[in-house]
Design an enzyme around this catalytic site. Structure first.
Site, PDB file in Angstrom:
ATOM      1  N   HIS A  98     -47.812  19.177  23.543  1.00  0.00           N
ATOM      2  CA  HIS A  98     -48.351  20.152  24.499  1.00  0.00           C
ATOM      3  C   HIS A  98     -49.458  19.551  25.363  1.00  0.00           C
ATOM      4  O   HIS A  98     -50.114  18.589  24.970  1.00  0.00           O
ATOM      5  CB  HIS A  98     -48.909  21.381  23.763  1.00  0.00           C
ATOM      6  CG  HIS A  98     -50.084  21.081  22.868  1.00  0.00           C
ATOM      7  ND1 HIS A  98     -49.985  20.347  21.699  1.00  0.00           N
ATOM      8  CD2 HIS A  98     -51.400  21.421  22.963  1.00  0.00           C
ATOM      9  CE1 HIS A  98     -51.163  20.256  21.124  1.00  0.00           C
ATOM     10  NE2 HIS A  98     -52.052  20.891  21.874  1.00  0.00           N
ATOM     11  N   ASP A 100     -53.076  20.913  26.687  1.00  0.00           N
ATOM     12  CA  ASP A 100     -53.932  21.988  26.210  1.00  0.00           C
ATOM     13  C   ASP A 100     -53.922  23.154  27.196  1.00  0.00           C
ATOM     14  O   ASP A 100     -54.183  22.971  28.395  1.00  0.00           O
ATOM     15  CB  ASP A 100     -55.363  21.478  25.998  1.00  0.00           C
ATOM     16  CG  ASP A 100     -55.434  20.603  24.755  1.00  0.00           C
ATOM     17  OD1 ASP A 100     -54.736  20.924  23.774  1.00  0.00           O
ATOM     18  OD2 ASP A 100     -56.152  19.586  24.780  1.00  0.00           O
ATOM     19  N   HIS A 253     -49.804  15.800  23.889  1.00  0.00           N
ATOM     20  CA  HIS A 253     -50.155  15.244  22.580  1.00  0.00           C
ATOM     21  C   HIS A 253     -49.591  16.093  21.462  1.00  0.00           C
ATOM     22  O   HIS A 253     -49.183  17.249  21.672  1.00  0.00           O
ATOM     23  CB  HIS A 253     -51.678  15.105  22.444  1.00  0.00           C
ATOM     24  CG  HIS A 253     -52.409  16.398  22.622  1.00  0.00           C
ATOM     25  ND1 HIS A 253     -52.573  17.008  23.838  1.00  0.00           N
ATOM     26  CD2 HIS A 253     -53.005  17.210  21.716  1.00  0.00           C
ATOM     27  CE1 HIS A 253     -53.255  18.130  23.687  1.00  0.00           C
ATOM     28  NE2 HIS A 253     -53.524  18.280  22.408  1.00  0.00           N
ATOM     29  N   ARG A 268     -63.676  20.030  18.049  1.00  0.00           N
ATOM     30  CA  ARG A 268     -62.957  19.853  19.316  1.00  0.00           C
ATOM     31  C   ARG A 268     -63.678  20.552  20.455  1.00  0.00           C
ATOM     32  O   ARG A 268     -64.181  21.667  20.280  1.00  0.00           O
ATOM     33  CB  ARG A 268     -61.577  20.493  19.151  1.00  0.00           C
ATOM     34  CG  ARG A 268     -60.750  20.648  20.382  1.00  0.00           C
ATOM     35  CD  ARG A 268     -59.615  21.609  20.044  1.00  0.00           C
ATOM     36  NE  ARG A 268     -58.538  21.571  20.988  1.00  0.00           N
ATOM     37  CZ  ARG A 268     -58.526  22.267  22.104  1.00  0.00           C
ATOM     38  NH1 ARG A 268     -59.539  23.030  22.449  1.00  0.00           N
ATOM     39  NH2 ARG A 268     -57.470  22.201  22.899  1.00  0.00           N
TER      40      ARG A 268
HETATM   41  O1  LIG Z   1     -56.038  17.559  15.849  1.00  0.00           O
HETATM   42  C1  LIG Z   1     -55.674  16.748  16.688  1.00  0.00           C
HETATM   43  O2  LIG Z   1     -55.579  15.552  16.470  1.00  0.00           O
HETATM   44  C2  LIG Z   1     -55.299  17.231  18.053  1.00  0.00           C
HETATM   45  C3  LIG Z   1     -55.605  18.683  18.204  1.00  0.00           C
HETATM   46  C4  LIG Z   1     -54.956  19.279  19.374  1.00  0.00           C
HETATM   47  O3  LIG Z   1     -53.796  19.124  19.630  1.00  0.00           O
HETATM   48  C5  LIG Z   1     -55.765  20.079  20.250  1.00  0.00           C
HETATM   49  O4  LIG Z   1     -56.939  20.223  19.984  1.00  0.00           O
HETATM   50  O5  LIG Z   1     -55.226  20.553  21.247  1.00  0.00           O
END
Ligand SMILES: O=C(O)CCC(=O)C(=O)O
Length: 286
Positions: A98, A100, A253, A268
C-alpha cells in the site's frame, strides 16, 4: 561543503542507509536537508538510530511537513500525539502492499517508523520503487495510462481484517463508517525529482475510473504483478532502534507478517505536505 551524512546505497534502484545516525542540535537543519536529498534519491532510507528520542522523531517529521495525528491508532500521549504506536499485540499490522492512506485527497508525502520491539525472527518490511516500475513499462503502456484515474478505497481492506477476525476493535468499525475513498491519477509526477511513478496498490485501488470492469481489472492486475518484480524491491531486516523513512509519493510497502505469536511494535509518524506548499495554495504563487 563536506557532507554530514554518509548515505550508502543498498540497491541499484531503491534503498540506502545511514549508519550511526545522530540528530546533533548544532547542525540539525543541515542534517535534515541532506536526509531529504538522500530520501528523494533513494526513496527509502534506513537510519541506524538506537538513541533517537521521540523528540528527534518529531523533529525529523516536522522538517518534512505537517505531522499527522492518526485517527485510529493509539499514540504516545501528551506532547507526542503525532507518534502512532503500531503494535501487533493490539492486532495492528500492515501486511499488505500500500501507499499510506491513499484513500485521502492529499495522502501523506513521507512516513517514518522507528523499531521498538521486534520478534526474534521475521517482521521485515519491503518497499517497491513505483518510479522504477513506471520507467520499465513499454512506451505504449505509458501512453495508455496517461490521464487515467483510479479509485482508492479504505473499506475493502478494513472490512476484510474484521471479517477474518484479524482485528475486532470498535475503532476499525468506526474507521469503516467513515467511507473514505478518493480518485487519484494512475501516474503521478514527483514534485521534487520530476520523475513519474505509478500510483496504485493492490490494497486500496479498486478500479480505474470510466473503464469497463473487465478492462480495469485486466490493466490493474497487470500493473500489480508488474510492480512486484524483485528488481524494484528493497527489503529491510530490522534491529531495535532502526528508523526507516520512505517517500510515500514514489513507493508502496508491505510489513511481512511471519512472526506470530511474537510481538512487533513500531513508533510511526506520517507527514502531510504543508498547506502553504500545496500547488493550489494561495501562498504558493501557483
Ligand atoms: O511496520 C512497518 O514496518 C510498516 C508499517 C506500515 O506499513 C505503515 O506504517 O504504513
Amino acid at each position: 561543503m563536506s557532507s554530514l551524512l554518509k548515505v550508502k546505497p543498498l540497491g541499484p534502484r531503491i534503498g540506502a542507509e545511514v549508519r550511526d545516525f545522530k540528530l546533533a542540535a548544532s547542525s540539525k537543519t543541515d542534517i535534515l536537508k541532506e536526509l531529504e536529498v538522500g530520501l528523494v534519491k533513494h526513496e527509502a532510507i534506513v537510519l541506524h538510530a538506537p538513541d533517537l528520542s521521540p523528540e528527534d522523531h518529531l523533529d525529523i517529521a516536522k522538517y518534512f511537513g505537517e505531522a499527522e495525528v492518526h485517527t485510529y491508532y493509539p499514540n504516545l500521549g501528551k506532547g507526542f500525539e503525532q507518534i502512532t504506536i503500531i503494535d501487533s499485540k493490539l492486532g495492528d499490522r500492515a501486511d499488505m502492499w500500500h501507499h499510506d492512506e491513499s484513500f485521502l485527497p492529499s495522502p501523506p508525502i513521507v512516513t517514518m517508523t522507528h523499531a521498538q520491539v521486534l520478534p526474534p525472527f521475521g517482521g521485515d518490511t519491503c518497499w517497491i520503487s513505483m518510479t522504477s516500475a513506471y520507467d520499465a513499462l513499454s512506451e505504449k503502456m505509458k501512453q495508455y495510462l496517461e490521464g487515467l484515474q483510479a479509485w482508492h478505497d479504505m473499506n475493502g481492506p478494513m472490512t476484510d481484517a474484521l471479517r477474518h477476525n484479524v482485528v475486532t476493535h470498535e475503532r476499525y468499525v468506526q474507521v469503516i463508517q467513515k467511507e473514505q475513498r478518493h480518485l487519484h491519477p494512475l501516474v503521478k509526477v514527483h514534485p521534487i525529482t520530476g520523475r513519474k511513478a505509478l500510483y496504485i496498490s493492490p490494497t486500496y485501488t479498486t478500479h480505474i475510473d470510466g473503464l469497463p470492469v473487465s478492462e480495469s481489472n485486466a490493466i490493474l492486475n497487470f500493473l500489480f504483478s508488474h510492480c512486484q518484480d524483485v528488481n524494484f524491491l528493497f527489503r529491510h531486516r530490522w534491529s531495535v532502534g532502526d528508523m526507516v523513512i520512505w517517500d510515500n509519493r514514489s513507493v508502496i510497502h508491505n510489513a511481512i507478517l511471519d512472526y506470530k505469536p511474537h510481538q512487533r511494535r513500531m513508533h510511526r509518524v506520517s507527514v502531510f505536505q504543508r498547506q502553504s506548499e500545496k500547488p493550489n495554495s494561495i501562498n504558493s504563487g501557483n
